[in-house]
Design an enzyme around this catalytic site. Structure first.
Site, short mmCIF file in Angstrom:
data_model
loop_
_atom_site.label_atom_id
_atom_site.label_comp_id
_atom_site.label_asym_id
_atom_site.label_seq_id
_atom_site.Cartn_x
_atom_site.Cartn_y
_atom_site.Cartn_z
CE LYS A 80 -4.54 0.74 0.61
NZ LYS A 80 -5.70 -0.04 0.23
N GLY A 185 -25.50 1.99 3.18
CA GLY A 185 -24.62 2.70 2.25
C GLY A 185 -24.90 2.30 0.82
CG ASN A 188 -18.72 4.46 -6.55
OD1 ASN A 188 -19.48 4.99 -7.36
ND2 ASN A 188 -17.68 5.10 -6.03
CE1 TYR A 191 -29.61 3.03 -6.15
CE2 TYR A 191 -28.86 1.91 -8.14
CZ TYR A 191 -29.86 2.57 -7.43
OH TYR A 191 -31.09 2.75 -8.00
P1 NAD Z 1 -18.66 5.19 -1.66
O1 NAD Z 1 -18.01 6.36 -1.00
O2 NAD Z 1 -18.99 5.27 -3.10
O3 NAD Z 1 -20.01 4.79 -0.89
C1 NAD Z 1 -20.17 4.89 0.49
C2 NAD Z 1 -21.64 5.30 0.73
O4 NAD Z 1 -21.90 5.24 2.12
C3 NAD Z 1 -21.93 6.72 0.27
O5 NAD Z 1 -23.09 6.75 -0.55
C4 NAD Z 1 -22.14 7.48 1.58
O6 NAD Z 1 -23.08 8.55 1.47
C5 NAD Z 1 -22.67 6.37 2.47
N1 NAD Z 1 -22.54 6.63 3.90
C6 NAD Z 1 -21.56 7.30 4.56
N2 NAD Z 1 -21.81 7.31 5.88
C7 NAD Z 1 -22.96 6.62 6.06
C8 NAD Z 1 -23.73 6.28 7.19
N3 NAD Z 1 -23.38 6.65 8.43
N4 NAD Z 1 -24.85 5.53 7.01
C9 NAD Z 1 -25.24 5.16 5.79
N5 NAD Z 1 -24.54 5.47 4.66
C10 NAD Z 1 -23.42 6.19 4.80
O7 NAD Z 1 -17.70 3.96 -1.36
P2 NAD Z 1 -17.71 2.53 -2.10
O8 NAD Z 1 -16.65 2.54 -3.13
O9 NAD Z 1 -19.10 2.16 -2.43
O10 NAD Z 1 -17.18 1.61 -0.91
C11 NAD Z 1 -18.05 1.21 0.15
C12 NAD Z 1 -17.26 0.40 1.16
O11 NAD Z 1 -16.71 -0.74 0.52
C13 NAD Z 1 -16.08 1.14 1.79
O12 NAD Z 1 -15.91 0.70 3.12
C14 NAD Z 1 -14.91 0.67 0.95
O13 NAD Z 1 -13.68 0.76 1.67
C15 NAD Z 1 -15.30 -0.76 0.68
N6 NAD Z 1 -14.69 -1.35 -0.52
C16 NAD Z 1 -14.88 -0.77 -1.73
C17 NAD Z 1 -14.30 -1.34 -2.86
C18 NAD Z 1 -14.49 -0.75 -4.24
O14 NAD Z 1 -14.20 -1.44 -5.24
N7 NAD Z 1 -15.00 0.45 -4.37
C19 NAD Z 1 -13.49 -2.49 -2.73
C20 NAD Z 1 -13.34 -3.08 -1.47
C21 NAD Z 1 -13.94 -2.48 -0.37
#
Ligand code: NAD
Length: 351
Positions: A80, A185, A188, A191
């Site tokens: 990382k 949540g 990305n 949803y």
């Molecule tokens: P994102 O920022 O697109 O989505 C996070 C969502 O959570 C947002 O819509 C935000 O408004 C909402 N949110 C924030 N605080 C909240 C609360 N208290 N209650 C309800 N909703 C809340 O992030 P993402 O890319 O969708 O990632 C989501 C999670 O998955 C993160 O923990 C991320 O580390 C993990 N993750 C993502 C990926 C990836 O490919 N994007 C890969 C592995 C892990």
């Protein structure tokens, strides 16, 4: 550019500090383990309060990547990088280029990808200076057309496969029809996961602090909205955390009515002991880094030049990996997070 190298910090193979006064770049790369291959992991930009805080974060995150890639069966190690600075005010083309040049000094032992505070566009700027970045190539999508390097769709699909495995183990069911899922949540990943669940016939309860996302899930997926404070206590079969870390803690666990916790968020357990707390309540927990490995699988497939069919096949592998993990957890009567760590450690070697 000043590069300071510190070897043998805790169990890490290599930790390198970089300072480029011309661009203001201050960064740390941590390579935890390369026994399975090059250390691949995100390049995070964050306004850390101190260099020590940044170091602690990069050591923890790089170690996590070793475990994640090993459990995903990838020929990759764990690494990382962190850029110390505010991504909104301190980021510049000059700084990103300096980061790219810095990566060249590691000769491919570390490969950077997008992370919090960096975008595919930022990685593309780095890629003008170095070949050691990933997740930036446009690729054909199974649904037609091209998609960019964003791995979120793969993370969502892999998480969906993991939920299927949890349902199979805990409820002895092959389908999700009529099961109630609380999705915390709708970003990305969340949803898209909700879309897969709705398509499979699940009934959705959703929350997000962004009302537009919630509105869209109500209108397009037939979801029911609940407040972020109430999401834990819903009468559901599955709780899917897809927002924040540390959501499984002393306050939330006693509220849960779901018999399965399976979602995409990173670092869901506030502390390791909360894995045992879930087991003691009869709740099956899908370890976060196993179920959310779709993103790293996506990036690994891109590096190998594999097409979407291969990618899909590998993402579906999360189903069997979790079934094996759950079976061992039941057999050994130990929490799933502990079994995940053991299984990962059986797959890489330390020096
Ligand atoms: P994102 O920022 O697109 O989505 C996070 C969502 O959570 C947002 O819509 C935000 O408004 C909402 N949110 C924030 N605080 C909240 C609360 N208290 N209650 C309800 N909703 C809340 O992030 P993402 O890319 O969708 O990632 C989501 C999670 O998955 C993160 O923990 C991320 O580390 C993990 N993750 C993502 C990926 C990836 O490919 N994007 C890969 C592995 C892990």
């Amino acid at each position: 550019m000043e590069i300071v190298e510190r070897n043998n910090i805790s169990e890490h193979e290599q930790v390198v500090f970089c300072h480029d006064p011309a661009s203001g770049l201050k960064a740390i790369v941590a390579i935890h383990n390369t026994s399975r291959g090059a250390a691949l992991g995100g390049c995070r930009m964050w306004s850390y309060a101190s260099e020590d805080e940044a170091l602690e974060d990069v050591l923890r995150l790089s170690r996590g990547m070793t475990y994640k890639s090993a459990m995903a069966g990838l020929d990759l190690g764990g690494g990382k990088s962190v850029i110390i600075g505010d991504p909104h005010t301190d980021k510049s083309e000059q700084l990103l280029r300096a980061m790219g040049r810095f990566l060249n000094h590691l000769h491919g032992d570390y490969i950077a990808a997008e992370d919090s505070g960096t975008s595919v566009a930022d990685l593309k700027v780095m890629a003008e200076e170095t070949p050691y970045v990933s997740g930036i190539t446009e690729k054909p999508s199974l649904t037609g057309g091209l998609r960019n390097g964003d791995p979120s769709p793969s993370t969502a699909f892999g998480t969906f496969q993991g939920i299927r495995a949890a349902v199979k183990h805990q409820l002895q069911r092959d389908d999700l029809k009529g099961l109630k899922v609380a999705v915390q949540g709708l970003g990305n990943v969340g949803y898209r996961l909700a879309e897969h669940l709705a398509e499979a016939g699940a009934r959705l309860l959703v929350c997000d602090i962004n009302p537009q996302q919630v509105e869209s899930a109500i209108n397009k997926l037939g979801a029911t909205a609940v407040s972020p404070e109430e999401i834990f206590a819903q009468e559901v079969d599955i709780f899917a955390p897809c927002a924040l870390g540390a959501v499984l803690n002393d306050q939330s666990i006693p509220q849960l009515k779901a018999s399965i916790v399976a979602g995409a968020a990173n670092n869901q357990l506030a502390e390791e002991r909360h894995g045992l707390a879930l087991l003691q309540r009869g709740i099956l927990y899908a370890p976060d880094y196993v179920i959310n490995a779709g993103g790293i699988i996506d990036i690994a497939c891109e590096r190998q030049g594999l097409d979407e069919l291969h990618l899909n096949h590998q993402l579906c592998g999360i189903y069997q990996t979790l079934l094996d993990l759950f079976a061992r957890s039941t057999r050994e009567e130990r929490p799933t997070n502990i079994i995940a760590n053991l299984m990962a450690e059986e797959r890489f070697t330390t020096h």
